[in-house]
Design an enzyme around this catalytic site. Structure first.
Site, PDB file in Angstrom:
ATOM      1  N   LYS A 216       0.905  -1.315  -0.098  1.00 31.19           N
ATOM      2  CA  LYS A 216      -0.033   0.278   0.351  1.00 31.19           C
ATOM      3  C   LYS A 216       0.832   0.766  -0.085  1.00 31.19           C
ATOM      4  O   LYS A 216       0.512   2.344  -0.487  1.00 31.19           O
ATOM      5  CB  LYS A 216      -0.777   0.185   1.773  1.00 31.19           C
ATOM      6  CG  LYS A 216      -2.003   1.953   1.294  1.00 31.19           C
ATOM      7  CD  LYS A 216      -3.359   0.628   2.359  1.00 31.19           C
ATOM      8  CE  LYS A 216      -2.114   0.218   3.527  1.00 31.19           C
ATOM      9  NZ  LYS A 216      -3.493   0.773   4.673  1.00 31.19           N
ATOM     10  N   GLU A 222      10.395  -5.262   3.589  1.00 27.85           N
ATOM     11  CA  GLU A 222      10.593  -7.314   2.925  1.00 27.85           C
ATOM     12  C   GLU A 222      10.137  -7.385   1.331  1.00 27.85           C
ATOM     13  O   GLU A 222      10.504  -7.586   0.644  1.00 27.85           O
ATOM     14  CB  GLU A 222       9.705  -8.106   3.257  1.00 27.85           C
ATOM     15  CG  GLU A 222      10.523  -8.133   5.107  1.00 27.85           C
ATOM     16  CD  GLU A 222       9.751  -7.171   5.684  1.00 27.85           C
ATOM     17  OE1 GLU A 222       9.253  -6.175   5.307  1.00 27.85           O
ATOM     18  OE2 GLU A 222      10.000  -7.742   6.595  1.00 27.85           O
ATOM     19  N   GLY A 273      -3.757  -2.907   6.472  1.00 27.20           N
ATOM     20  CA  GLY A 273      -3.830  -4.344   5.539  1.00 27.20           C
ATOM     21  C   GLY A 273      -4.559  -5.742   6.260  1.00 27.20           C
ATOM     22  O   GLY A 273      -4.879  -6.678   5.294  1.00 27.20           O
ATOM     23  N   ARG A 274      -4.346  -5.977   7.272  1.00 33.45           N
ATOM     24  CA  ARG A 274      -5.330  -6.719   8.002  1.00 33.45           C
ATOM     25  C   ARG A 274      -6.546  -6.913   7.755  1.00 33.45           C
ATOM     26  O   ARG A 274      -7.380  -7.825   8.014  1.00 33.45           O
ATOM     27  CB  ARG A 274      -4.679  -6.613   8.974  1.00 33.45           C
ATOM     28  CG  ARG A 274      -5.600  -5.952  10.386  1.00 33.45           C
ATOM     29  CD  ARG A 274      -4.818  -6.230  11.319  1.00 33.45           C
ATOM     30  NE  ARG A 274      -4.802  -4.944  12.215  1.00 33.45           N
ATOM     31  CZ  ARG A 274      -4.429  -3.466  12.363  1.00 33.45           C
ATOM     32  NH1 ARG A 274      -3.583  -3.177  11.541  1.00 33.45           N
ATOM     33  NH2 ARG A 274      -4.959  -2.927  12.907  1.00 33.45           N
ATOM     34  N   GLU A 360      -3.108  -7.779  15.847  1.00 31.09           N
ATOM     35  CA  GLU A 360      -2.267  -6.766  15.411  1.00 31.09           C
ATOM     36  C   GLU A 360      -2.901  -5.712  15.695  1.00 31.09           C
ATOM     37  O   GLU A 360      -3.328  -4.197  15.952  1.00 31.09           O
ATOM     38  CB  GLU A 360      -1.999  -6.793  14.228  1.00 31.09           C
ATOM     39  CG  GLU A 360      -1.622  -5.588  13.934  1.00 31.09           C
ATOM     40  CD  GLU A 360      -0.301  -6.147  12.899  1.00 31.09           C
ATOM     41  OE1 GLU A 360      -1.387  -5.897  11.136  1.00 31.09           O
ATOM     42  OE2 GLU A 360       1.025  -5.337  12.288  1.00 31.09           O
ATOM     43  N   HIS A 391      -4.279 -34.181  18.298  1.00 31.89           N
ATOM     44  CA  HIS A 391      -3.035 -35.096  18.568  1.00 31.89           C
ATOM     45  C   HIS A 391      -2.164 -34.237  19.075  1.00 31.89           C
ATOM     46  O   HIS A 391      -1.114 -34.806  18.844  1.00 31.89           O
ATOM     47  CB  HIS A 391      -3.074 -36.019  17.127  1.00 31.89           C
ATOM     48  CG  HIS A 391      -3.427 -37.211  16.689  1.00 31.89           C
ATOM     49  ND1 HIS A 391      -3.954 -38.937  16.791  1.00 31.89           N
ATOM     50  CD2 HIS A 391      -5.583 -36.817  16.378  1.00 31.89           C
ATOM     51  CE1 HIS A 391      -4.968 -38.741  16.614  1.00 31.89           C
ATOM     52  NE2 HIS A 391      -5.793 -38.352  16.689  1.00 31.89           N
ATOM     53  N   LYS A 506      11.100  -1.823  12.875  1.00 29.85           N
ATOM     54  CA  LYS A 506      11.621  -1.629  11.609  1.00 29.85           C
ATOM     55  C   LYS A 506      12.535  -0.365  11.294  1.00 29.85           C
ATOM     56  O   LYS A 506      13.521  -0.523  10.895  1.00 29.85           O
ATOM     57  CB  LYS A 506       9.933  -0.528  11.168  1.00 29.85           C
ATOM     58  CG  LYS A 506       9.475  -1.954  10.447  1.00 29.85           C
ATOM     59  CD  LYS A 506       8.638  -0.711  10.082  1.00 29.85           C
ATOM     60  CE  LYS A 506       7.261  -1.512   9.302  1.00 29.85           C
ATOM     61  NZ  LYS A 506       5.876  -1.061   8.778  1.00 29.85           N
TER      62      LYS A 506
END
Lengths: 528, 528
Positions: A216, A222, A273-274, A360, A391, A506
């Site tokens: 965005k 990254e 973003g999320r 977040e 399990h 960051k």
């Protein structure tokens, strides 16, 4: 609008009192070891979008607690706050932004106009661009440099540009293959670990792959590093990234209007973003993978979830009720984690998406006005698909020293439809028998003289269920959690839409890379 | 040997007192904002197996706390209990069994003989069988029904027969491809959801795939159902499962000595599922995928980890120290979860394995003598690879209302070796810069007048690091956590080797399938 901290709400004090009075009636082991609990199972549920239902029969509540939760919802004006958000209020106080992700899938209140632009029209316009573009890719109108049709799509993004879209792709992949909607195989490059990009690039035919760069801000470390990585590998293979890479970004980002990309789709600062799975961030890769029709069903399910979330009656609003039950468990019962347990292999990465969405958004100790708060907020979220988890970590869930509320998800039908009978039942019947059995085992427990085989029970669970995991139900499921998290943020008086907690790391990483750092950080960096 | 509950240990009371006295000196933000913390970074570390190190500089401890932890280790006789285990004591009290997983990779103490069989020889013999068999598969001596060499291997198993072996395979896959050791592609079918098996079977060439059925008891519902599923699909495709399926089971299981399998490898009741990655359960699929030489390096690393775990000095025994620090965080500092954060995409499923290892071993409230205990035991374990997690749940880790201790893992080199420079650094440099930066951000924090941008710090982390993720380091890493969990079980006086908590759900699922169930369970089962 009055924004209040939870611990200043009269209805919260009242909820604690009602809990004390009612505690003796709320033990799930007692409730489910009684004869008349069947009616509870069929009546304690709420319709969601698609054909999903939210069942809360195995939550430690009764009518008195529900009444107190309704009062909390009313005092905190949760629906009015949701309406403010829908009407374009600047709900994201920290960043002074509107919060418009619901507008990517529907128009429930007034038009939201920003700098002369009708935002719903803006989002719809970007979706039409995706529709046209994906049609051109699927039909072969836009071809690879060797004149072939693109077969694969690779999303380059991290966080919300990865987790949500990836979880949605995995959720629908087999449904799409079975219904003939599967058009392109999708891959995802997210981690800055070079082995992530290298593995994906080694596994595909580079020449027939389309790359979607998603950032965005256009500045995500990254993602830009991985763009450079991909471009370098394409170049080495004699390929021109301009002809096979598109951008999903905001119009104000350095990536926008760049002729180096085949095309660009735009989002904006009003979609975190999320919360971006239903924006161009998710829609582009999903439309390329499954076609726009599938995306439209997905958006329809989410829109219906948003609409149902407007109901002020907590017994008719699943995301509101789920939010209130979560706060009750966190702030009255003092439980610190929630497990997400989908009995559906297709939802294998859905818990990872919810981890971001929830932790977040609400993993904060400062309220929306920037003041420190003293009560507990967002819990730890974790989970794996059942029956696998049975399990693995279920031992602790059943007999561990902390009670962890459980959110089960299940479907009547599998997606692929291939099944085999053994010992008198199909695998799908076994799967769902286990799901029902677990809810009951957690709630009712079992008394045994051997303390090692004794189950105290009273471990709460909710169940979201439906006919099958298709695009519409997936959209409704996604919106349910987005709206639950939003309501919880309102209850806790948080700003659920910023993420200042990610900034310090960051900044320090940049200091390491520029070799300008404090001595202790230098010492750590020299270990690696 | 004296087995004591933690809350009856004098050294535990003392630890709490020392903590109170020292609390003012233990704030990590204070420690790391001082000048002299560099020496702490390089001196607070312990050698592990392979070339790994365990760094605990960012844990809230000083020499006084370490002394108190040493005293706790001594009082609880942790090394002596480990030696008992190695010598074949029936440590698994609930099931009256020895605990011999360390014996699959080394002989550290006396010979363990059971019913006339030297158990080390038994395990070694099964490994030789695997060596011969995998050689025959790789060389094409054992061929497919169409006369070709097998290309793929599919493990059918759940829980410990799946999570550990799968995590190990994913961890070494790219290492093996890069070093030329990769021989067969591995796949895993675990979930009883029919879409799991169907997706795997749809993605492979059935005729050239070898299937490994893994069930110690030979009665695991999901695994047997998936065996039936696979056999049915093979039959439909005109293939004979007898010629392409082998069994990994115990000699007393209904699957043993069955001519319907191509061959069988045996394990026994003295190796729990979650501790079985170094037994035939992991070794068979890993030897087929990567060759026996790779498995031998992996076992060597684990054996070295076991050997180093015998040191009574907590400053020279990483798994012992890690265990004690975990108990200190759980029972003195009252933290309820631990995040596992590997900065390595290859370890993407390692947290899921640790979830089982830790939560199934120590998620208990009954001590090894079957008495209820009142203190907290195993925490919630969750995690995702960095840097992905940074863009997801790290917000809560940095600024959430609960402190969650962090276990970072990192390596100097990537596995594939392909990397690209951008903005003056490679992706690998960016990855590790982020890792160092995060440890420091969590520990030191940052003061800001804007409370939303303020980081209190004092969030503890440890770091396990090494040159690269190769088989030997992976073995050492695995053994570290197995031994850590074992030591924590000893400290809490638990039996870390049974899992009674998983039984009730199994029993109730069978009731649902046989339609013989209590009304409320019936009501839940009818929803699905």
């Amino acid at each position: 609008m009055e924004w209040k901290n939870l611990n200043t709400c009269k209805s919260f004090t009242k909820l604690q009192e009602v809990h004390k009075e009612q505690a003796k009636n709320l033990n799930l082991a007692d409730i489910f070891n009684k004869e008349n609990s069947c009616e509870r199972v069929t009546s304690y549920q709420v319709k969601m979008g698609g054909n999903l239902k939210y069942n809360y029969a195995a939550k430690p509540v009764n009518e008195e607690i529900l009444k107190a939760l309704q009062a909390l919802s009313d005092e905190q004006k949760l629906i009015e706050k949701y309406e403010l958000l829908l009407n374009g209020d600047f709900i994201n106080t920290g960043e002074n932004r509107m919060v418009l992700h619901q507008l990517t899938r529907g128009q429930l209140k007034n038009d939201v106009v920003y700098k002369g632009v009708n935002m719903r029209s803006f989002y719809l316009n970007e979706l039409s661009k995706i529709k046209e573009f994906s049609k051109d890719i699927h039909s072969g109108k836009i071809k690879t440099s060797t004149g072939k049709t693109f077969t694969d799509v690779v999303q380059i993004g991290i966080g919300g540009s990865d987790l949500g879209p990836r979880a949605m792709y995995i959720a629908l992949k087999n449904w799409a293959k079975t219904t003939g909607k599967h058009k392109m195989k999708a891959h995802f490059i997210s981690n800055v670990d070079p082995d992530d990009a290298a593995e994906v690039l080694n596994s595909i035919d580079l020449a027939s792959s389309l790359f979607i760069l998603v950032s965005k801000s256009g500045t995500t470390q990254e993602t830009l590093a991985n763009e450079r990585f991909v471009k370098s590998v394409l170049e080495k293979n004699g390929l021109d990234s301009k002809k096979q890479m598109l951008a999903v970004t905001s119009e104000t980002s350095p990536l926008a209007n760049n002729p180096d990309y085949l095309t660009s789709f735009y989002m904006d600062d009003f979609i975190g973003g999320r919360y971006s799975s239903t924006s161009v961030c998710g829609a582009a890769v999903l439309a390329l993978a499954f076609g726009m029709e599938t995306v439209e069903s997905f958006l329809k399910g989410a829109a219906e979830g948003d609409r149902l979330s407007l109901n002020k009656n907590i017994k008719e609003n699943a995301s509101l009720l789920d939010a209130l039950l979560g706060v009750y468990e966190r702030n009255v019962l003092s439980y610190s984690a929630t497990a997400i347990l989908p009995y559906s292999q297709a939802l294998s990465r859905f818990p990872a998406h919810l981890q971001q969405l929830d932790m977040e958004s609400n993993g904060k100790t400062v309220n929306r006005s920037g003041e420190k708060i003293s009560y507990k907020t967002g819990p730890v979220i974790f989970g794996e698909p059942g029956t696998n988890g049975q399990h693995s970590f279920y031992q602790l869930l059943h007999q561990g020293s902390d009670i962890i509320p459980l959110q089960f998800i299940g479907f009547k039908k599998s997606q692929i439809g291939l099944d085999v009978e053994s010992e008198g039942s199909t695998n799908m019947q076994k799967l769902n028998a286990n799901l029902a059995a677990q809810i009951m085992a957690f709630a009712a427990g079992k008394t045994d003289e051997n303390k090692n085989k004794d189950f105290a029970g009273n471990r709460p669970a909710s169940l979201i269920y439906g006919d099958e995991l298709n695009p519409e139900n997936l959209g409704a499921l996604l919106a349910h959690y987005e709206n639950k998290v939003m309501f919880q943020g309102f209850i806790w008086n948080l700003n659920s839409f910023d993420q200042e907690g990610v900034q310090l790391g960051k900044t320090l990483a940049k200091k390491v890379l520029s070799k300008d750092m404090p001595p202790a950080l230098k010492a750590f960096s020299e270990l690696l």
